[in-house]
Scaffold this active site. Sequence first.
Site, PDB file in Angstrom:
ATOM      1  N   LYS A 118     -22.617 -21.484   3.613  1.00  0.00           N
ATOM      2  CA  LYS A 118     -22.100 -21.117   4.931  1.00  0.00           C
ATOM      3  C   LYS A 118     -21.747 -19.620   5.019  1.00  0.00           C
ATOM      4  CE  LYS A 118     -20.399 -25.756   5.950  1.00  0.00           C
ATOM      5  NZ  LYS A 118     -19.285 -26.531   6.530  1.00  0.00           N
ATOM      6  N   TYR A 143     -24.712 -29.685  14.532  1.00  0.00           N
ATOM      7  CA  TYR A 143     -23.451 -30.408  14.373  1.00  0.00           C
ATOM      8  C   TYR A 143     -23.131 -31.285  15.595  1.00  0.00           C
ATOM      9  CZ  TYR A 143     -22.067 -28.053  10.035  1.00  0.00           C
ATOM     10  OH  TYR A 143     -21.979 -27.625   8.725  1.00  0.00           O
ATOM     11  N   PHE A 165     -12.484 -29.599  16.651  1.00  0.00           N
ATOM     12  CA  PHE A 165     -12.890 -28.382  15.938  1.00  0.00           C
ATOM     13  C   PHE A 165     -14.313 -27.940  16.265  1.00  0.00           C
ATOM     14  CE2 PHE A 165     -13.542 -32.016  12.995  1.00  0.00           C
ATOM     15  CZ  PHE A 165     -14.893 -31.895  12.725  1.00  0.00           C
ATOM     16  N   ARG A 217     -22.428 -34.406  -3.204  1.00  0.00           N
ATOM     17  CA  ARG A 217     -21.087 -34.464  -2.599  1.00  0.00           C
ATOM     18  C   ARG A 217     -20.004 -34.397  -3.665  1.00  0.00           C
ATOM     19  NH1 ARG A 217     -20.952 -35.264   2.831  1.00  0.00           N
ATOM     20  NH2 ARG A 217     -19.062 -36.512   2.948  1.00  0.00           N
ATOM     21  N   THR A 264     -14.099 -32.032   1.881  1.00  0.00           N
ATOM     22  CA  THR A 264     -14.262 -31.086   2.999  1.00  0.00           C
ATOM     23  C   THR A 264     -13.149 -30.055   3.023  1.00  0.00           C
ATOM     24  OG1 THR A 264     -15.275 -32.859   4.286  1.00  0.00           O
ATOM     25  CG2 THR A 264     -14.499 -30.954   5.527  1.00  0.00           C
ATOM     26  N   ARG A 266     -16.363 -26.266  -3.555  1.00  0.00           N
ATOM     27  CA  ARG A 266     -15.387 -25.933  -2.504  1.00  0.00           C
ATOM     28  C   ARG A 266     -14.047 -25.519  -3.096  1.00  0.00           C
ATOM     29  NH1 ARG A 266     -17.335 -30.743   1.515  1.00  0.00           N
ATOM     30  NH2 ARG A 266     -18.649 -29.495   2.904  1.00  0.00           N
ATOM     31  N   ASN A 313     -15.711 -23.679   4.605  1.00  0.00           N
ATOM     32  CA  ASN A 313     -15.626 -24.404   3.333  1.00  0.00           C
ATOM     33  C   ASN A 313     -16.860 -24.216   2.451  1.00  0.00           C
ATOM     34  OD1 ASN A 313     -17.331 -25.991   4.812  1.00  0.00           O
ATOM     35  ND2 ASN A 313     -16.187 -27.895   4.578  1.00  0.00           N
ATOM     36  N   HIS A 335     -22.278 -26.882   3.052  1.00  0.00           N
ATOM     37  CA  HIS A 335     -22.459 -28.170   3.716  1.00  0.00           C
ATOM     38  C   HIS A 335     -23.227 -29.071   2.763  1.00  0.00           C
ATOM     39  CE1 HIS A 335     -23.588 -31.153   6.729  1.00  0.00           C
ATOM     40  NE2 HIS A 335     -24.818 -31.070   6.251  1.00  0.00           N
ATOM     41  N   GLU A 360     -31.575 -33.400   8.630  1.00  0.00           N
ATOM     42  CA  GLU A 360     -31.089 -32.024   8.485  1.00  0.00           C
ATOM     43  C   GLU A 360     -32.133 -31.133   7.808  1.00  0.00           C
ATOM     44  OE1 GLU A 360     -26.408 -33.444   8.323  1.00  0.00           O
ATOM     45  OE2 GLU A 360     -27.296 -32.560   6.533  1.00  0.00           O
TER      46      GLU A 360
HETATM   47  P1  CMP Z   1     -19.336 -29.973   6.955  1.00  0.00           P
HETATM   48  O1  CMP Z   1     -19.373 -30.825   5.725  1.00  0.00           O
HETATM   49  O2  CMP Z   1     -20.424 -28.983   7.124  1.00  0.00           O
HETATM   50  O3  CMP Z   1     -19.275 -30.918   8.255  1.00  0.00           O
HETATM   51  C1  CMP Z   1     -18.550 -30.616   9.425  1.00  0.00           C
HETATM   52  C2  CMP Z   1     -17.832 -29.308   9.342  1.00  0.00           C
HETATM   53  O4  CMP Z   1     -16.829 -29.091  10.323  1.00  0.00           O
HETATM   54  C3  CMP Z   1     -17.068 -29.230   8.032  1.00  0.00           C
HETATM   55  O5  CMP Z   1     -17.941 -29.163   6.945  1.00  0.00           O
HETATM   56  C4  CMP Z   1     -16.186 -28.016   8.290  1.00  0.00           C
HETATM   57  O6  CMP Z   1     -16.886 -26.798   8.134  1.00  0.00           O
HETATM   58  C5  CMP Z   1     -15.874 -28.163   9.784  1.00  0.00           C
HETATM   59  N1  CMP Z   1     -14.508 -28.600  10.069  1.00  0.00           N
HETATM   60  C6  CMP Z   1     -13.556 -27.846  10.662  1.00  0.00           C
HETATM   61  N2  CMP Z   1     -12.422 -28.525  10.810  1.00  0.00           N
HETATM   62  C7  CMP Z   1     -12.627 -29.744  10.312  1.00  0.00           C
HETATM   63  C8  CMP Z   1     -11.814 -30.918  10.188  1.00  0.00           C
HETATM   64  N3  CMP Z   1     -10.548 -30.959  10.613  1.00  0.00           N
HETATM   65  N4  CMP Z   1     -12.350 -32.012   9.619  1.00  0.00           N
HETATM   66  C9  CMP Z   1     -13.660 -31.995   9.196  1.00  0.00           C
HETATM   67  N5  CMP Z   1     -14.469 -30.910   9.297  1.00  0.00           N
HETATM   68  C10 CMP Z   1     -13.974 -29.795   9.843  1.00  0.00           C
END
Ligand code: CMP
Length: 139
Positions: free
Chosen positions: A11, A51, A59, A87, A93, A104, A114, A117, A128
Amino acid sequence: MAGNKTFTMIKPDAYEAGNSGAIIKMIEEAGFKINAAKLTKLTAENAGAFYAVHKERPFYGDLVKYMSSGPIIAMILEKDNAVEDFRKLIGATNPAEAAEGTIRKMFAKSIEANAVHGSDSDENAAIEGSFFFAQTERF
Ligand code: CMP
């Protein structure tokens, strides 16, 4: 049977901080082969489409802005049990909840920024991967 492909993006925060090389090294050392890779920058429209499942989440707007704020590296990765193993490698996350030694935990700045992805299912890995790569760009 679990599939052997997953999809990841390094990212904008991790790219900007110069952590792409270290992250790719961890991915390769964990046994993943790079099947496709591309340095690119998402438009807000493309980030929103990628997304779209999160459209109703509070968010979503910030996520779209953030994901289109700078370059990302998109990759398809290959390994047995790819989705689950990846994962585990990246961790939760929210980096505050990510296990020691995960990508992460080491590189994420916040729950939003973070670092990486990772697809959450074989089905989404396929969707994806196809979002970024034509069949001819894959090995
Ligand atoms: P990702 O695994 O790419 O999937 C959704 C993305 O939304 C997540 O990583 C974060 O970059 C972003 N995000 C921001 N806020 C939140 C939240 N509260 N919960 C989950 N994802 C979030």
